[in-house]
Design an enzyme around this catalytic site. Sequence first.
Site, short mmCIF file in Angstrom:
data_model
loop_
_atom_site.label_atom_id
_atom_site.label_comp_id
_atom_site.label_asym_id
_atom_site.label_seq_id
_atom_site.Cartn_x
_atom_site.Cartn_y
_atom_site.Cartn_z
N GLY A 12 0.85 -1.20 0.00
CA GLY A 12 0.00 0.00 0.00
C GLY A 12 0.88 1.24 0.00
O GLY A 12 2.08 1.16 0.30
N GLY A 17 -1.10 2.36 6.39
CA GLY A 17 -1.33 1.60 7.63
C GLY A 17 -0.67 0.22 7.64
O GLY A 17 -0.96 -0.60 8.52
N LYS A 18 0.25 -0.02 6.72
CA LYS A 18 0.89 -1.35 6.61
C LYS A 18 1.60 -1.76 7.91
O LYS A 18 1.33 -2.84 8.44
CB LYS A 18 1.91 -1.37 5.45
N SER A 86 5.91 -1.70 -2.07
CA SER A 86 5.91 -2.63 -3.21
C SER A 86 4.85 -2.25 -4.26
O SER A 86 3.88 -2.97 -4.44
CB SER A 86 5.76 -4.07 -2.76
P1 ADP Z 1 2.70 2.62 6.48
O1 ADP Z 1 3.44 1.50 7.16
O2 ADP Z 1 1.71 2.16 5.47
O3 ADP Z 1 3.60 3.69 5.95
P2 ADP Z 1 1.96 3.33 9.19
O4 ADP Z 1 1.34 2.08 9.74
O5 ADP Z 1 3.38 3.63 9.56
O6 ADP Z 1 1.78 3.33 7.60
O7 ADP Z 1 1.08 4.58 9.59
C1 ADP Z 1 -0.32 4.61 9.44
C2 ADP Z 1 -0.91 5.64 10.38
O8 ADP Z 1 -2.33 5.64 10.24
C3 ADP Z 1 -0.61 5.35 11.84
O9 ADP Z 1 -0.39 6.57 12.50
C4 ADP Z 1 -1.91 4.68 12.33
O10 ADP Z 1 -2.15 4.87 13.69
C5 ADP Z 1 -2.95 5.40 11.48
N1 ADP Z 1 -4.18 4.62 11.23
C6 ADP Z 1 -5.43 5.11 11.40
N2 ADP Z 1 -6.36 4.17 11.09
C7 ADP Z 1 -5.67 3.06 10.72
C8 ADP Z 1 -6.10 1.75 10.31
N3 ADP Z 1 -7.39 1.42 10.18
N4 ADP Z 1 -5.15 0.85 10.00
C9 ADP Z 1 -3.84 1.20 10.11
N5 ADP Z 1 -3.38 2.41 10.49
C10 ADP Z 1 -4.30 3.35 10.81
#
Ligand code: ADP
Length: 177
Positions: A12, A17-18, A86
Amino acid sequence: MNDHGTVIWFTGVPASGKSTIASLVENKLRAGGLPVENLDADEIRANLSPNLGYTAQARDENTKRLAWMGQMLSKYGVNVIVAAVSPLRSHRDRARAWCARFVEVFVDCPTEVCQERDPKGLYARAASGEVNDIAGMHMPYEVPASPEVHSRTDQVDAEACAQMVIDKLVELTYIGS
Ligand code: ADP
């Protein structure tokens, strides 16, 4: 008892949110007494290939390494979590082809919401012109055609998204219920 682990591949755009869902899934698997390794793409880069960079070739190389480590570990019964943007379907399909058990999780969130979240400040750096290679913004993000799990993280909370992954693993009989 299954002798083969599963590679669970979260894809994603940045801030979708990964990593958040990946670590919840990791905790759930561990709490169930299952062996699990979380290959966080940023950590693997920092520790194994700090000079790799983000060119198209480097991204190809990075996903190849993650997939290779995933298939190696999963052969020995370890469940492997990969959280990596990815953006290219061909890279994810290569990982799928290498891994006997592969679950692709499409972590889906509109760019505007990702920009508001921006936990790593990446979109802010893009706004100031410092970064110009964000998938889904400056370069294509190829949406998965048929992921095992599709998580709409703007609509479903992280805990429920993680549970969807666990439920899919159970449905596929990759883990017990
Ligand atoms: P990525 O790894 O895709 O770059 P992150 O997991 O590091 O993203 O960050 C996602 C952000 O969005 C976090 O601050 C998380 O708390 C927030 N968030 C809000 N809702 C969700 C959800 N449903 N699933 C995952 N993350 C979420």
